[in-house]
Design an enzyme around this catalytic site. Structure first.
Site, PDB file in Angstrom:
ATOM      1  CB  ALA A 143      10.452 -11.107 -98.437  1.00  0.00           C
ATOM      2  CB  ALA A 144      10.922 -16.400-101.118  1.00  0.00           C
ATOM      3  N   GLY A 145       9.007 -16.486 -98.617  1.00  0.00           N
ATOM      4  CA  GLY A 145       7.934 -17.127 -97.842  1.00  0.00           C
ATOM      5  C   GLY A 145       6.783 -16.158 -97.600  1.00  0.00           C
ATOM      6  CG  ASP A 146       7.418 -12.709 -95.409  1.00  0.00           C
ATOM      7  OD1 ASP A 146       6.967 -13.506 -94.564  1.00  0.00           O
ATOM      8  OD2 ASP A 146       8.449 -12.041 -95.233  1.00  0.00           O
TER       9      ASP A 146
HETATM   10  O1  RIB Z   1      10.573 -13.082 -93.869  1.00  0.00           O
HETATM   11  C1  RIB Z   1      11.556 -12.123 -94.079  1.00  0.00           C
HETATM   12  C2  RIB Z   1      11.620 -11.166 -92.924  1.00  0.00           C
HETATM   13  O2  RIB Z   1      12.068 -11.864 -91.779  1.00  0.00           O
HETATM   14  C3  RIB Z   1      12.614 -10.036 -93.089  1.00  0.00           C
HETATM   15  O3  RIB Z   1      12.043  -8.933 -93.753  1.00  0.00           O
HETATM   16  C4  RIB Z   1      13.067  -9.750 -91.691  1.00  0.00           C
HETATM   17  O4  RIB Z   1      12.561  -8.559 -91.166  1.00  0.00           O
HETATM   18  C5  RIB Z   1      12.624 -10.947 -90.866  1.00  0.00           C
HETATM   19  O5  RIB Z   1      11.643 -10.612 -90.036  1.00  0.00           O
END
Ligand code: RIB
Length: 310
Positions: free
Chosen positions: A248-251
């Site tokens: 989730a760092a990219g998110d």
């Molecule tokens: O970017 C991280 C996400 O990628 C995770 O939470 C997982 O669900 C995948 O979709």
């Protein structure tokens, strides 16, 4: 400042391992946990924690995972009225292995995420059009995304597309994407050659920029981020922190970029802010659970060197 997110919601089943297995190899896990995740859901929660008014659009199954994901997103302040619970379909699930160095491997079963179609997109179009920034990723089918992009006015909302998981972008009208944000592997896959050195990264990002997106921002983990513009490539070094889980760092990066741009900041400042949000995220376990608040990013930016690096 309003942010719309169209994307996936997954329940993440996470196992920590000493090191990631090679193909055909079995390794023992050291712990097992379950975290809310999905790139769309993570980006929506991250943007809400950073202070934006966020509406999430997507689909889950009518099951326990779906209910849990929605209640966590709501608790973070995300408007989930645009998430439909489909009968007879499972909520998306991701299987994630995290090595001791924080690096991960992810496979996911899209379930209801894979059922997003043009009719769904048509129904949410008025709400998407009224947002300042639209955040997109590729864990939902690509053709409804193309359909959506073609129906947006030329200059509003600002569109940030995370091309993850990577796939052929040809169906998408990339000229309608303001910020395309691959990581290093995705950049290589899109250019059909591995990114081995900085020169490749510079060359490939210029190449990808040529396909139409207005800005290309490469998320380069410990190297920070690179911004490719027609005039050249600018490097934004990463903050040094001890990574325990890069999920989730990219998110976090994409959401922080979007929030900063929605607040009227310029691209350079927005990338610096996004680097800080991503740096905090890698110091914590899980996906949605690891995303920082606005106060935490502000504090980090005031004291960037106070964090353990090893
Ligand atoms: O970017 C991280 C996400 O990628 C995770 O939470 C997982 O669900 C995948 O979709």
């Amino acid at each position: 400042m309003r942010i719309a997110v169209l994307g996936s919601l997954n329940m993440d089943l996470v196992m920590e391992v000493e090191r990631l297995p090679r193909p055909g190899e079995t390794v023992a896990g050291t712990s097992f946990s379950r975290y809310p995740g999905g790139k769309g859901n993570n980006q929506a929660i991250a943007a809400a924690r950073l202070g934006a008014e966020v509406a999430l659009f997507g689909r889950v199954g009518q099951d326990r995972y779906g209910e849990e994901l929605l209640s966590v997103a709501r608790a973070a302040g995300v408007d989930t009225s645009g998430v439909e619970a489909l009968p007879g379909e499972i909520t998306g699930v991701a299987l994630i292995l995290v090595g001791r160095d924080g690096q991960n491997q992810i496979a996911y079963a899209p379930g209801a995420n894979g059922r997003i179609d043009e009719a769904f997109v048509k129904a949410i179009l008025p709400r998407v059009r009224s947002a300042d920034v639209l955040l997109l990723q590729l864990e939902i089918p690509i053709s409804p995304l193309a359909f959506l992009l073609r129906r947006l006015p030329e200059d509003h909302p600002l569109v940030v597309l995370d091309p993850a998981p990577v796939q052929d972008l040809t169906p998408l009208p990339l000229h309608r994407v303001d910020y395309l944000t691959p990581n290093r592997e995705e950049l290589g896959a899109l250019c059909r050659a591995p990114v081995k050195k900085k020169d490749d990264l510079m060359r490939f990002s210029q190449l990808l920029l040529g396909t139409g997106a207005k800005h290309l921002v490469v998320k380069a983990d410990q190297d920070g981020a690179y911004l490719a513009e027609p005039g050249g490539v600018t490097h934004f070094p990463a903050y040094k922190v001890k990574a325990v889980d890069t999920t989730a760092a990219g998110d976090a990066f994409n959401a922080a970029l979007a929030v900063s741009l929605a607040e009227g900041k310029g691209t350079y400042e927005a990338i610096g802010y996004a680097n800080a949000a991503a740096a905090i995220t890698v110091t914590r376990k899980g996906a949605a659970s690891s995303l920082p608040t606005r106060a935490e990013v502000q504090d980090f930016l005031r004291h960037p060197y106070r964090h353990p690096v090893g």
